[in-house]
Design a protein around this motif. Structure first.
Motif, PDB file in Angstrom:
ATOM      1  N   LEU A 127       0.803  -1.278   0.085  1.00  0.00           N
ATOM      2  CA  LEU A 127       0.171  -0.063  -0.070  1.00  0.00           C
ATOM      3  C   LEU A 127       0.799   1.422   0.235  1.00  0.00           C
ATOM      4  O   LEU A 127       0.650   2.233  -0.468  1.00  0.00           O
ATOM      5  CB  LEU A 127      -1.018   0.005   1.198  1.00  0.00           C
ATOM      6  CG  LEU A 127      -2.058  -1.172   1.302  1.00  0.00           C
ATOM      7  CD1 LEU A 127      -2.717  -1.213   2.442  1.00  0.00           C
ATOM      8  CD2 LEU A 127      -2.989  -0.836   0.153  1.00  0.00           C
ATOM      9  N   ARG A 128       2.041   1.272   0.712  1.00  0.00           N
ATOM     10  CA  ARG A 128       2.826   2.275   0.976  1.00  0.00           C
ATOM     11  C   ARG A 128       3.517   2.659  -0.623  1.00  0.00           C
ATOM     12  O   ARG A 128       3.779   3.693  -1.084  1.00  0.00           O
ATOM     13  CB  ARG A 128       3.930   2.162   1.873  1.00  0.00           C
ATOM     14  CG  ARG A 128       3.293   2.654   3.144  1.00  0.00           C
ATOM     15  CD  ARG A 128       4.582   2.444   4.195  1.00  0.00           C
ATOM     16  NE  ARG A 128       3.959   3.080   5.601  1.00  0.00           N
ATOM     17  CZ  ARG A 128       3.949   2.087   6.529  1.00  0.00           C
ATOM     18  NH1 ARG A 128       4.450   0.856   6.386  1.00  0.00           N
ATOM     19  NH2 ARG A 128       3.436   2.407   7.688  1.00  0.00           N
ATOM     20  N   ILE A 129       3.871   1.447  -1.265  1.00  0.00           N
ATOM     21  CA  ILE A 129       4.607   1.562  -2.534  1.00  0.00           C
ATOM     22  C   ILE A 129       3.748   2.266  -3.500  1.00  0.00           C
ATOM     23  O   ILE A 129       3.895   3.170  -4.340  1.00  0.00           O
ATOM     24  CB  ILE A 129       5.060   0.094  -3.054  1.00  0.00           C
ATOM     25  CG1 ILE A 129       6.179  -0.281  -2.309  1.00  0.00           C
ATOM     26  CG2 ILE A 129       5.557   0.285  -4.320  1.00  0.00           C
ATOM     27  CD1 ILE A 129       6.461  -1.499  -2.365  1.00  0.00           C
ATOM     28  N   ARG A 130       2.105   1.700  -3.472  1.00  0.00           N
ATOM     29  CA  ARG A 130       1.380   2.423  -4.286  1.00  0.00           C
ATOM     30  C   ARG A 130       1.143   4.094  -4.224  1.00  0.00           C
ATOM     31  O   ARG A 130       1.333   4.703  -5.040  1.00  0.00           O
ATOM     32  CB  ARG A 130      -0.108   1.660  -4.114  1.00  0.00           C
ATOM     33  CG  ARG A 130      -1.044   2.458  -5.085  1.00  0.00           C
ATOM     34  CD  ARG A 130      -2.564   1.752  -4.721  1.00  0.00           C
ATOM     35  NE  ARG A 130      -3.604   2.463  -5.314  1.00  0.00           N
ATOM     36  CZ  ARG A 130      -4.347   3.235  -5.110  1.00  0.00           C
ATOM     37  NH1 ARG A 130      -3.973   3.888  -3.513  1.00  0.00           N
ATOM     38  NH2 ARG A 130      -5.258   4.032  -5.572  1.00  0.00           N
ATOM     39  N   ALA A 131       1.096   4.403  -2.826  1.00  0.00           N
ATOM     40  CA  ALA A 131       1.124   5.722  -2.715  1.00  0.00           C
ATOM     41  C   ALA A 131       2.161   6.373  -2.931  1.00  0.00           C
ATOM     42  O   ALA A 131       2.018   7.686  -3.439  1.00  0.00           O
ATOM     43  CB  ALA A 131       0.887   5.744  -1.055  1.00  0.00           C
TER      44      ALA A 131
END
Length: 338
Positions: A127-131
Protein backbone atom coordinates in the motif's frame (compact mmCIF):
# COMPACT_ATOMS: atom_id res chain seq x y z
CA UNK A 1 15.86 -11.03 41.89
CA UNK A 2 13.66 -9.61 39.12
CA UNK A 3 15.56 -7.95 36.28
CA UNK A 4 14.31 -5.33 33.79
CA UNK A 5 16.06 -4.03 30.67
CA UNK A 6 15.74 -0.99 28.43
CA UNK A 7 16.94 -0.90 24.81
CA UNK A 8 17.76 2.42 23.15
CA UNK A 9 17.96 1.37 19.51
CA UNK A 10 19.90 3.14 16.78
CA UNK A 11 20.72 2.04 13.25
CA UNK A 12 23.86 0.02 14.00
CA UNK A 13 24.12 -0.30 17.80
CA UNK A 14 21.77 -0.58 20.76
CA UNK A 15 22.47 0.76 24.24
CA UNK A 16 21.30 -1.69 26.91
CA UNK A 17 20.63 -0.86 30.53
CA UNK A 18 19.63 -3.49 33.12
CA UNK A 19 18.07 -2.57 36.48
CA UNK A 20 16.86 -4.61 39.44
CA UNK A 21 13.40 -4.48 40.98
CA UNK A 22 14.51 -1.70 43.35
CA UNK A 23 15.76 0.48 40.47
CA UNK A 24 19.50 -0.09 40.97
CA UNK A 25 21.54 -0.30 37.77
CA UNK A 26 23.02 -3.77 37.30
CA UNK A 27 24.77 -3.51 33.94
CA UNK A 28 25.22 -1.27 30.90
CA UNK A 29 26.51 -2.24 27.48
CA UNK A 30 26.42 -1.46 23.76
CA UNK A 31 25.64 -4.31 21.35
CA UNK A 32 24.72 -4.65 17.68
CA UNK A 33 21.12 -3.89 16.68
CA UNK A 34 20.41 -7.50 15.83
CA UNK A 35 17.86 -9.75 17.58
CA UNK A 36 20.26 -12.72 17.62
CA UNK A 37 23.00 -10.71 19.35
CA UNK A 38 20.57 -9.02 21.75
CA UNK A 39 18.87 -12.30 22.73
CA UNK A 40 22.24 -13.92 23.35
CA UNK A 41 23.41 -10.97 25.49
CA UNK A 42 20.19 -10.85 27.53
CA UNK A 43 20.22 -14.61 28.05
CA UNK A 44 23.78 -14.42 29.35
CA UNK A 45 23.52 -11.39 31.65
CA UNK A 46 19.83 -11.41 32.69
CA UNK A 47 18.89 -14.81 34.12
CA UNK A 48 15.75 -13.53 35.91
CA UNK A 49 14.55 -11.22 33.14
CA UNK A 50 10.95 -10.05 33.60
CA UNK A 51 10.51 -7.43 30.88
CA UNK A 52 12.46 -5.71 28.10
CA UNK A 53 11.28 -2.37 26.70
CA UNK A 54 12.11 -0.63 23.43
CA UNK A 55 10.56 2.37 21.68
CA UNK A 56 8.73 2.47 18.37
CA UNK A 57 11.08 3.21 15.49
CA UNK A 58 12.33 1.94 12.11
CA UNK A 59 13.84 -1.24 13.61
CA UNK A 60 11.27 -1.88 16.34
CA UNK A 61 9.22 -4.40 14.33
CA UNK A 62 12.30 -6.35 13.23
CA UNK A 63 13.75 -6.47 16.75
CA UNK A 64 10.42 -7.17 18.47
CA UNK A 65 9.58 -10.23 16.38
CA UNK A 66 13.17 -11.46 16.46
CA UNK A 67 13.35 -11.24 20.26
CA UNK A 68 9.88 -12.74 20.72
CA UNK A 69 10.80 -15.75 18.58
CA UNK A 70 13.78 -16.32 20.88
CA UNK A 71 11.69 -16.27 24.06
CA UNK A 72 12.58 -12.76 25.28
CA UNK A 73 9.68 -11.00 27.12
CA UNK A 74 9.81 -7.78 25.11
CA UNK A 75 7.35 -4.88 24.95
CA UNK A 76 7.31 -2.06 22.40
CA UNK A 77 6.12 1.26 23.83
CA UNK A 78 4.98 4.50 22.22
CA UNK A 79 7.96 6.77 21.59
CA UNK A 80 5.81 9.88 21.96
CA UNK A 81 4.83 8.86 25.48
CA UNK A 82 8.32 7.74 26.41
CA UNK A 83 9.68 11.11 25.32
CA UNK A 84 7.81 12.84 28.14
CA UNK A 85 9.60 10.68 30.71
CA UNK A 86 13.02 10.71 29.07
CA UNK A 87 12.91 14.51 28.67
CA UNK A 88 12.99 14.87 32.46
CA UNK A 89 16.79 14.52 32.36
CA UNK A 90 18.77 17.68 31.73
CA UNK A 91 21.27 15.94 29.47
CA UNK A 92 19.99 13.64 26.75
CA UNK A 93 22.15 10.72 25.63
CA UNK A 94 21.71 7.14 24.49
CA UNK A 95 22.98 5.91 27.86
CA UNK A 96 20.41 7.99 29.76
CA UNK A 97 17.62 6.99 27.38
CA UNK A 98 18.38 3.29 27.88
CA UNK A 99 18.30 3.80 31.64
CA UNK A 100 15.00 5.66 31.43
CA UNK A 101 13.47 2.87 29.36
CA UNK A 102 14.70 0.31 31.87
CA UNK A 103 13.00 2.23 34.68
CA UNK A 104 9.80 2.38 32.62
CA UNK A 105 10.02 -1.40 32.18
CA UNK A 106 10.39 -1.77 35.94
CA UNK A 107 7.46 0.50 36.89
CA UNK A 108 5.15 -0.61 34.08
CA UNK A 109 4.22 3.05 33.47
CA UNK A 110 4.04 2.92 29.69
CA UNK A 111 1.59 2.44 26.85
CA UNK A 112 2.10 -0.82 25.00
CA UNK A 113 2.00 -0.65 21.21
CA UNK A 114 0.28 -3.42 19.25
CA UNK A 115 2.89 -5.00 16.98
CA UNK A 116 1.54 -6.25 13.67
CA UNK A 117 2.43 -9.61 12.16
CA UNK A 118 4.93 -9.93 9.33
CA UNK A 119 2.20 -10.83 6.80
CA UNK A 120 0.37 -7.61 7.65
CA UNK A 121 3.51 -5.58 7.04
CA UNK A 122 3.73 -7.07 3.53
CA UNK A 123 0.27 -5.68 2.72
CA UNK A 124 1.14 -2.32 4.26
CA UNK A 125 4.37 -2.18 2.29
CA UNK A 126 2.44 -2.78 -0.95
CA UNK A 127 0.00 0.00 0.00
CA UNK A 128 2.85 2.40 0.77
CA UNK A 129 4.52 1.60 -2.56
CA UNK A 130 1.27 2.42 -4.37
CA UNK A 131 0.95 5.70 -2.44
CA UNK A 132 4.52 6.64 -3.36
CA UNK A 133 3.88 5.87 -7.04
CA UNK A 134 0.82 8.13 -6.98
CA UNK A 135 2.78 10.94 -5.32
CA UNK A 136 5.56 10.61 -7.89
CA UNK A 137 3.14 10.53 -10.82
CA UNK A 138 1.35 13.68 -9.63
CA UNK A 139 4.63 15.51 -9.03
CA UNK A 140 6.01 14.61 -12.46
CA UNK A 141 2.73 15.50 -14.17
CA UNK A 142 2.70 18.90 -12.48
CA UNK A 143 6.31 19.40 -13.49
CA UNK A 144 5.44 18.66 -17.12
CA UNK A 145 2.55 21.12 -17.13
CA UNK A 146 4.61 23.82 -15.41
CA UNK A 147 7.51 23.50 -17.83
CA UNK A 148 5.19 23.61 -20.84
CA UNK A 149 3.70 26.88 -19.58
CA UNK A 150 7.17 28.43 -19.66
CA UNK A 151 6.89 28.24 -23.44
CA UNK A 152 3.26 29.36 -23.57
CA UNK A 153 1.90 25.83 -24.08
CA UNK A 154 -0.98 24.29 -22.12
CA UNK A 155 -1.45 20.55 -21.89
CA UNK A 156 -5.10 20.72 -20.83
CA UNK A 157 -7.13 17.74 -19.68
CA UNK A 158 -5.22 14.50 -20.35
CA UNK A 159 -6.48 11.76 -18.05
CA UNK A 160 -5.15 8.82 -20.08
CA UNK A 161 -1.70 8.14 -21.57
CA UNK A 162 -3.16 8.10 -25.09
CA UNK A 163 -4.85 11.47 -24.64
CA UNK A 164 -1.63 12.94 -23.21
CA UNK A 165 0.42 11.71 -26.19
CA UNK A 166 -2.17 13.14 -28.56
CA UNK A 167 -2.08 16.57 -26.95
CA UNK A 168 1.70 16.59 -26.71
CA UNK A 169 1.97 15.78 -30.41
CA UNK A 170 -0.20 18.81 -31.18
CA UNK A 171 1.97 21.00 -28.95
CA UNK A 172 5.19 19.72 -30.50
CA UNK A 173 3.96 20.91 -33.90
CA UNK A 174 4.18 24.43 -32.51
CA UNK A 175 7.60 23.87 -30.91
CA UNK A 176 9.38 20.86 -32.46
CA UNK A 177 12.55 21.63 -30.50
CA UNK A 178 10.80 20.73 -27.22
CA UNK A 179 10.08 17.08 -28.11
CA UNK A 180 13.56 15.71 -27.33
CA UNK A 181 13.72 17.94 -24.26
CA UNK A 182 10.53 16.56 -22.69
CA UNK A 183 10.94 12.97 -23.92
CA UNK A 184 12.70 11.66 -20.73
CA UNK A 185 10.06 13.19 -18.46
CA UNK A 186 7.13 11.87 -20.53
CA UNK A 187 8.71 8.40 -20.74
CA UNK A 188 9.24 8.38 -16.96
CA UNK A 189 5.60 9.31 -16.36
CA UNK A 190 4.45 6.44 -18.58
CA UNK A 191 6.70 3.97 -16.74
CA UNK A 192 5.36 5.17 -13.37
CA UNK A 193 1.78 4.79 -14.62
CA UNK A 194 2.49 1.24 -15.82
CA UNK A 195 3.96 0.31 -12.45
CA UNK A 196 0.98 1.91 -10.72
CA UNK A 197 -1.42 -0.22 -12.77
CA UNK A 198 0.57 -3.32 -11.81
CA UNK A 199 0.43 -2.29 -8.14
CA UNK A 200 -3.34 -1.76 -8.35
CA UNK A 201 -3.82 -5.21 -9.91
CA UNK A 202 -1.78 -6.81 -7.14
CA UNK A 203 -3.74 -5.08 -4.36
CA UNK A 204 -7.10 -5.76 -5.99
CA UNK A 205 -6.34 -9.48 -6.29
CA UNK A 206 -5.13 -9.55 -2.69
CA UNK A 207 -8.36 -7.91 -1.48
CA UNK A 208 -10.54 -10.22 -3.58
CA UNK A 209 -8.92 -13.29 -2.01
CA UNK A 210 -9.41 -12.05 1.55
CA UNK A 211 -12.77 -12.83 3.19
CA UNK A 212 -12.59 -9.83 5.54
CA UNK A 213 -11.87 -7.40 2.68
CA UNK A 214 -14.73 -8.86 0.64
CA UNK A 215 -17.07 -8.25 3.57
CA UNK A 216 -15.84 -4.68 4.02
CA UNK A 217 -16.23 -3.95 0.30
CA UNK A 218 -19.97 -4.57 0.63
CA UNK A 219 -20.17 -1.02 2.05
CA UNK A 220 -20.85 1.52 -0.73
CA UNK A 221 -17.82 3.71 -1.39
CA UNK A 222 -15.36 1.17 0.04
CA UNK A 223 -13.12 -0.34 -2.61
CA UNK A 224 -10.27 -2.85 -2.43
CA UNK A 225 -7.65 -0.25 -1.42
CA UNK A 226 -9.72 1.10 1.48
CA UNK A 227 -10.72 -2.39 2.60
CA UNK A 228 -7.16 -3.68 2.51
CA UNK A 229 -5.86 -0.57 4.29
CA UNK A 230 -8.46 -0.95 7.04
CA UNK A 231 -7.77 -4.67 7.49
CA UNK A 232 -3.99 -4.17 7.56
CA UNK A 233 -4.22 -1.24 10.01
CA UNK A 234 -6.64 -2.83 12.48
CA UNK A 235 -5.41 -6.44 12.02
CA UNK A 236 -7.34 -7.76 15.06
CA UNK A 237 -10.79 -6.20 15.65
CA UNK A 238 -11.01 -7.69 19.15
CA UNK A 239 -8.23 -5.47 20.47
CA UNK A 240 -10.75 -2.59 20.56
CA UNK A 241 -13.24 -2.67 23.41
CA UNK A 242 -15.78 -0.66 21.39
CA UNK A 243 -16.23 0.03 17.70
CA UNK A 244 -16.26 3.77 18.53
CA UNK A 245 -12.60 3.48 19.59
CA UNK A 246 -11.56 2.87 15.97
CA UNK A 247 -12.43 6.46 15.08
CA UNK A 248 -10.06 7.69 17.79
CA UNK A 249 -7.39 5.22 16.65
CA UNK A 250 -7.58 6.73 13.16
CA UNK A 251 -7.20 10.25 14.59
CA UNK A 252 -10.69 11.32 13.49
CA UNK A 253 -11.97 12.58 16.86
CA UNK A 254 -11.62 16.17 18.15
CA UNK A 255 -8.77 17.14 20.44
CA UNK A 256 -9.78 18.04 23.97
CA UNK A 257 -8.10 20.36 26.47
CA UNK A 258 -9.92 20.36 29.82
CA UNK A 259 -8.83 21.88 33.12
CA UNK A 260 -11.17 23.09 35.83
CA UNK A 261 -14.04 24.97 34.22
CA UNK A 262 -12.26 25.22 30.87
CA UNK A 263 -13.18 22.56 28.33
CA UNK A 264 -12.05 23.23 24.74
CA UNK A 265 -12.60 20.94 21.79
CA UNK A 266 -10.35 21.55 18.80
CA UNK A 267 -9.73 20.02 15.40
CA UNK A 268 -9.32 16.29 14.90
CA UNK A 269 -6.32 14.81 16.67
CA UNK A 270 -4.65 13.18 13.61
CA UNK A 271 -2.99 10.95 16.20
CA UNK A 272 -3.42 7.64 14.43
CA UNK A 273 -2.31 5.92 11.26
CA UNK A 274 -2.27 8.56 8.47
CA UNK A 275 -2.71 5.92 5.75
CA UNK A 276 -5.87 4.63 7.43
CA UNK A 277 -7.21 8.14 8.03
CA UNK A 278 -6.60 9.15 4.41
CA UNK A 279 -8.33 6.03 3.05
CA UNK A 280 -11.39 6.54 5.25
CA UNK A 281 -11.59 10.19 4.20
CA UNK A 282 -11.42 9.29 0.50
CA UNK A 283 -14.08 6.60 0.95
CA UNK A 284 -16.31 9.12 2.76
CA UNK A 285 -15.90 11.57 -0.10
CA UNK A 286 -16.90 8.92 -2.64
CA UNK A 287 -19.84 7.93 -0.46
CA UNK A 288 -21.15 11.50 -0.33
CA UNK A 289 -20.44 12.51 -3.94
CA UNK A 290 -20.60 9.47 -6.21
CA UNK A 291 -22.86 6.79 -4.70
CA UNK A 292 -26.26 7.25 -6.33
CA UNK A 293 -28.37 4.88 -4.24
CA UNK A 294 -29.29 6.63 -0.96
CA UNK A 295 -28.67 5.05 2.44
CA UNK A 296 -28.70 6.21 6.05
CA UNK A 297 -25.02 7.11 6.52
CA UNK A 298 -24.92 9.06 3.26
CA UNK A 299 -28.06 11.04 4.12
CA UNK A 300 -26.70 11.77 7.61
CA UNK A 301 -23.49 13.11 6.07
CA UNK A 302 -25.40 15.23 3.56
CA UNK A 303 -27.34 16.89 6.38
CA UNK A 304 -24.05 17.76 8.12
CA UNK A 305 -22.69 19.15 4.84
CA UNK A 306 -25.68 21.47 4.52
CA UNK A 307 -25.26 22.84 8.04
CA UNK A 308 -21.49 22.71 8.68
CA UNK A 309 -19.79 22.35 5.31
CA UNK A 310 -18.44 19.56 3.13
CA UNK A 311 -15.11 19.10 4.89
CA UNK A 312 -16.63 18.52 8.32
CA UNK A 313 -19.19 16.21 6.76
CA UNK A 314 -16.48 14.07 5.16
CA UNK A 315 -14.60 13.84 8.45
CA UNK A 316 -17.76 12.90 10.35
CA UNK A 317 -18.70 10.26 7.76
CA UNK A 318 -15.13 8.89 7.80
CA UNK A 319 -15.36 8.46 11.58
CA UNK A 320 -18.75 6.74 11.31
CA UNK A 321 -17.42 4.59 8.48
CA UNK A 322 -14.56 3.37 10.69
CA UNK A 323 -17.12 2.33 13.32
CA UNK A 324 -19.29 0.62 10.70
CA UNK A 325 -16.42 -1.34 9.14
CA UNK A 326 -15.21 -2.52 12.54
CA UNK A 327 -18.71 -3.63 13.50
CA UNK A 328 -19.16 -5.57 10.24
CA UNK A 329 -15.78 -7.25 10.71
CA UNK A 330 -16.40 -8.13 14.34
CA UNK A 331 -19.93 -9.47 13.76
CA UNK A 332 -19.02 -11.18 10.46
CA UNK A 333 -21.94 -9.55 8.62
CA UNK A 334 -22.26 -7.59 5.40
CA UNK A 335 -23.65 -4.13 4.77
CA UNK A 336 -27.44 -3.84 4.59
CA UNK A 337 -28.82 -0.92 2.61
CA UNK A 338 -31.91 -0.70 4.80
Amino acid sequence: MAIYAGLDVSDKTTHVCVVSDDGAIQKRDVVASDPVVLAKWLGKHCPDLVRVVLETGPLSTFLYHGLTERGIPVECICARHAKGVLAARVNKSDVHDAEGLAQLARTGWFKRVHMKASATHIDRAALRIRAQLITTRVAMGNQLRGLLKLFGLRLGAARTPGKRRERLSALYQQRPDLEPLFAPLVASIEVIEEQLRASNRLLESRAAEDAVCSRLMSVPGVGPITALTFAASIEDPRRFARSEDVGAYAGLVPRRSQSGERDVRGNISKAGDPMLRRSLYEAANIMLCRVQRPFALQQWGQRIAESKGNKRARIAVARKLAVLLHSLWLNETEFRWA
